[in-house]
Design a protein around this motif. Sequence first.
Motif, PDB file in Angstrom:
ATOM      1  N   ALA A  94      22.182  27.383   4.160  1.00  0.00           N
ATOM      2  CA  ALA A  94      22.863  26.463   3.110  1.00  0.00           C
ATOM      3  C   ALA A  94      24.066  25.606   3.246  1.00  0.00           C
ATOM      4  O   ALA A  94      24.418  25.553   2.458  1.00  0.00           O
ATOM      5  N   LEU A  95      25.173  26.363   4.201  1.00  0.00           N
ATOM      6  CA  LEU A  95      25.661  24.911   4.648  1.00  0.00           C
ATOM      7  C   LEU A  95      25.359  23.620   4.859  1.00  0.00           C
ATOM      8  O   LEU A  95      25.777  22.649   4.651  1.00  0.00           O
ATOM      9  N   ARG A  96      23.692  23.258   6.122  1.00  0.00           N
ATOM     10  CA  ARG A  96      23.120  22.311   5.709  1.00  0.00           C
ATOM     11  C   ARG A  96      22.646  22.273   4.345  1.00  0.00           C
ATOM     12  O   ARG A  96      22.875  21.043   4.040  1.00  0.00           O
ATOM     13  N   GLU A  97      22.024  22.513   3.785  1.00  0.00           N
ATOM     14  CA  GLU A  97      21.788  22.017   2.200  1.00  0.00           C
ATOM     15  C   GLU A  97      22.829  21.791   1.602  1.00  0.00           C
ATOM     16  O   GLU A  97      22.879  20.036   0.773  1.00  0.00           O
ATOM     17  N   GLU A  98      23.765  22.256   2.023  1.00  0.00           N
ATOM     18  CA  GLU A  98      25.694  21.766   1.159  1.00  0.00           C
ATOM     19  C   GLU A  98      26.078  20.882   1.986  1.00  0.00           C
ATOM     20  O   GLU A  98      26.061  19.400   0.955  1.00  0.00           O
ATOM     21  N   TYR A  99      26.074  20.339   2.708  1.00  0.00           N
ATOM     22  CA  TYR A  99      26.192  19.263   3.433  1.00  0.00           C
ATOM     23  C   TYR A  99      25.186  18.366   3.027  1.00  0.00           C
ATOM     24  O   TYR A  99      25.682  17.023   2.631  1.00  0.00           O
ATOM     25  N   ALA A 100      24.165  18.665   2.795  1.00  0.00           N
ATOM     26  CA  ALA A 100      22.651  17.193   2.605  1.00  0.00           C
ATOM     27  C   ALA A 100      23.542  16.590   1.158  1.00  0.00           C
ATOM     28  O   ALA A 100      23.069  15.666   1.425  1.00  0.00           O
ATOM     29  N   ALA A 101      23.283  17.454   0.334  1.00  0.00           N
ATOM     30  CA  ALA A 101      23.429  17.579  -1.337  1.00  0.00           C
ATOM     31  C   ALA A 101      25.179  16.577  -0.569  1.00  0.00           C
ATOM     32  O   ALA A 101      25.315  15.491  -1.892  1.00  0.00           O
ATOM     33  N   LYS A 102      25.886  17.502  -0.364  1.00  0.00           N
ATOM     34  CA  LYS A 102      27.038  16.228  -0.149  1.00  0.00           C
ATOM     35  C   LYS A 102      27.442  15.102  -0.315  1.00  0.00           C
ATOM     36  O   LYS A 102      27.736  13.795  -0.432  1.00  0.00           O
ATOM     37  N   ILE A 103      26.594  15.095   1.440  1.00  0.00           N
ATOM     38  CA  ILE A 103      26.568  13.507   2.804  1.00  0.00           C
ATOM     39  C   ILE A 103      25.503  12.659   1.249  1.00  0.00           C
ATOM     40  O   ILE A 103      25.618  11.993   0.447  1.00  0.00           O
ATOM     41  N   ALA A 104      24.343  13.118   0.393  1.00  0.00           N
ATOM     42  CA  ALA A 104      23.537  12.231  -1.164  1.00  0.00           C
ATOM     43  C   ALA A 104      24.341  12.059  -2.184  1.00  0.00           C
ATOM     44  O   ALA A 104      24.313  11.064  -2.429  1.00  0.00           O
ATOM     45  N   GLY A 105      25.653  13.248  -2.499  1.00  0.00           N
ATOM     46  CA  GLY A 105      26.411  12.808  -3.525  1.00  0.00           C
ATOM     47  C   GLY A 105      27.168  11.276  -2.961  1.00  0.00           C
ATOM     48  O   GLY A 105      27.814  10.686  -3.685  1.00  0.00           O
ATOM     49  N   ALA A 106      27.976  11.791  -1.759  1.00  0.00           N
ATOM     50  CA  ALA A 106      28.343  10.969  -1.598  1.00  0.00           C
ATOM     51  C   ALA A 106      28.501   9.338  -1.539  1.00  0.00           C
ATOM     52  O   ALA A 106      28.697   8.359  -1.959  1.00  0.00           O
ATOM     53  N   GLU A 107      26.442   9.415  -1.054  1.00  0.00           N
ATOM     54  CA  GLU A 107      25.585   7.816  -0.880  1.00  0.00           C
ATOM     55  C   GLU A 107      26.019   7.416  -1.812  1.00  0.00           C
ATOM     56  O   GLU A 107      25.877   6.609  -2.412  1.00  0.00           O
ATOM     57  N   LYS A 108      26.147   8.524  -3.376  1.00  0.00           N
ATOM     58  CA  LYS A 108      25.467   7.904  -4.581  1.00  0.00           C
ATOM     59  C   LYS A 108      27.378   6.918  -4.762  1.00  0.00           C
ATOM     60  O   LYS A 108      26.953   5.991  -5.637  1.00  0.00           O
ATOM     61  N   ASP A 109      27.779   7.901  -4.425  1.00  0.00           N
ATOM     62  CA  ASP A 109      29.403   7.376  -4.870  1.00  0.00           C
ATOM     63  C   ASP A 109      29.582   6.360  -4.258  1.00  0.00           C
ATOM     64  O   ASP A 109      29.750   5.316  -5.131  1.00  0.00           O
ATOM     65  N   ALA A 110      29.369   6.393  -3.006  1.00  0.00           N
ATOM     66  CA  ALA A 110      29.844   4.924  -2.528  1.00  0.00           C
ATOM     67  C   ALA A 110      28.771   3.934  -3.528  1.00  0.00           C
ATOM     68  O   ALA A 110      29.373   2.222  -3.355  1.00  0.00           O
ATOM     69  N   GLU A 111      27.380   4.052  -3.598  1.00  0.00           N
ATOM     70  CA  GLU A 111      26.332   2.832  -4.385  1.00  0.00           C
ATOM     71  C   GLU A 111      27.679   2.642  -5.325  1.00  0.00           C
ATOM     72  O   GLU A 111      27.717   1.902  -5.791  1.00  0.00           O
ATOM     73  N   ALA A 112      27.673   3.848  -6.166  1.00  0.00           N
ATOM     74  CA  ALA A 112      28.399   3.357  -7.425  1.00  0.00           C
ATOM     75  C   ALA A 112      29.749   2.970  -7.397  1.00  0.00           C
ATOM     76  O   ALA A 112      30.286   1.828  -8.057  1.00  0.00           O
ATOM     77  N   MET A 113      30.299   3.160  -6.422  1.00  0.00           N
ATOM     78  CA  MET A 113      32.138   2.515  -6.261  1.00  0.00           C
ATOM     79  C   MET A 113      31.453   0.967  -5.975  1.00  0.00           C
ATOM     80  O   MET A 113      31.912   0.572  -6.189  1.00  0.00           O
ATOM     81  N   LEU A 114      30.443   1.432  -4.846  1.00  0.00           N
ATOM     82  CA  LEU A 114      29.502  -0.601  -5.065  1.00  0.00           C
ATOM     83  C   LEU A 114      29.660  -1.519  -5.930  1.00  0.00           C
ATOM     84  O   LEU A 114      29.780  -2.323  -5.967  1.00  0.00           O
ATOM     85  N   GLU A 115      28.924  -1.050  -6.990  1.00  0.00           N
ATOM     86  CA  GLU A 115      28.441  -1.509  -7.672  1.00  0.00           C
ATOM     87  C   GLU A 115      29.295  -1.617  -8.522  1.00  0.00           C
ATOM     88  O   GLU A 115      29.527  -2.822  -9.458  1.00  0.00           O
ATOM     89  N   ASN A 116      29.972  -0.810  -8.874  1.00  0.00           N
ATOM     90  CA  ASN A 116      32.000  -1.163  -9.982  1.00  0.00           C
ATOM     91  C   ASN A 116      32.322  -1.446  -9.362  1.00  0.00           C
ATOM     92  O   ASN A 116      32.955  -2.671 -10.546  1.00  0.00           O
ATOM     93  N   ALA A 117      32.442  -2.113  -7.850  1.00  0.00           N
ATOM     94  CA  ALA A 117      33.669  -3.418  -7.577  1.00  0.00           C
ATOM     95  C   ALA A 117      33.030  -4.495  -7.553  1.00  0.00           C
ATOM     96  O   ALA A 117      33.039  -5.555  -8.004  1.00  0.00           O
ATOM     97  N   ARG A 118      31.389  -4.787  -7.829  1.00  0.00           N
ATOM     98  CA  ARG A 118      30.901  -5.474  -8.072  1.00  0.00           C
ATOM     99  C   ARG A 118      31.532  -5.830  -8.998  1.00  0.00           C
ATOM    100  O   ARG A 118      31.334  -7.161  -9.529  1.00  0.00           O
ATOM    101  N   ARG A 119      31.097  -4.962 -10.302  1.00  0.00           N
ATOM    102  CA  ARG A 119      31.217  -5.729 -11.981  1.00  0.00           C
ATOM    103  C   ARG A 119      32.636  -6.004 -11.730  1.00  0.00           C
ATOM    104  O   ARG A 119      32.869  -6.825 -12.696  1.00  0.00           O
ATOM    105  N   GLU A 120      33.227  -5.168 -11.062  1.00  0.00           N
ATOM    106  CA  GLU A 120      35.347  -5.877 -11.385  1.00  0.00           C
ATOM    107  C   GLU A 120      34.915  -7.217 -10.826  1.00  0.00           C
ATOM    108  O   GLU A 120      35.886  -7.696 -11.647  1.00  0.00           O
ATOM    109  N   ALA A 121      34.225  -7.494 -10.141  1.00  0.00           N
ATOM    110  CA  ALA A 121      35.115  -8.514  -9.018  1.00  0.00           C
ATOM    111  C   ALA A 121      34.619  -9.426  -9.495  1.00  0.00           C
ATOM    112  O   ALA A 121      34.955 -10.823 -10.550  1.00  0.00           O
ATOM    113  N   ASP A 122      32.989  -8.896 -10.957  1.00  0.00           N
ATOM    114  CA  ASP A 122      31.971 -10.361 -11.450  1.00  0.00           C
ATOM    115  C   ASP A 122      33.516 -10.374 -12.109  1.00  0.00           C
ATOM    116  O   ASP A 122      33.642 -11.845 -12.509  1.00  0.00           O
TER     117      ASP A 122
END
Length: 194
Positions: A94-122
Amino acid sequence: MANPETSDLPEVFATDAADAVVEVEPGQAGEHIEPSLLGLEPYQWVSIAMVALLLIAFGMMKVHKTIAGGLDGKIAAIKANLDEAKQLRAEAEALREEYAAKIAGAEKDAEAMLENARREADGIVAKAEEDTAAMIARRERMAQDKIAAAERQAIADLKARAADASTAAAAQLIAANHDAAADKALADEVIANI
């Protein structure tokens, strides 16, 4: 005196029961006679004694219950350990799945933040370009307004100088060409028009 062939054999004491003489040829070993009791060999007596001991131990002293209880306790402890291990494994999964989900969520958040930063920069770049173009246009208008104001001022100054010059020239011409009689005729004409 001792026989040289039998000097390395142990000394045997004679008893009343040992009247039998066994003759052994030189170089051969004699046959060994095992003791027996009631027609049973020693290993058979040991087996009978073990069976009797076990029957007494299991029958009268109820050792089998103690042994079974001990084994049941060991089995219960092993089952508890296995259950705990299963539970720990499930928690680890359960912990492994939770951390895998957190890592996947963090990667999605990082991608969203990067996309948001690009839009803001543009957006910032586009706004800076718009602001720069607006500022350039404002400065051009200001420069054009200053140039137009300077031209108007120069034209007004030129007109004023021209008016002053024409007034001075007209005054000189009038003073040179008009005398008192011409002034009187001009004043009469103006009065008549009124």
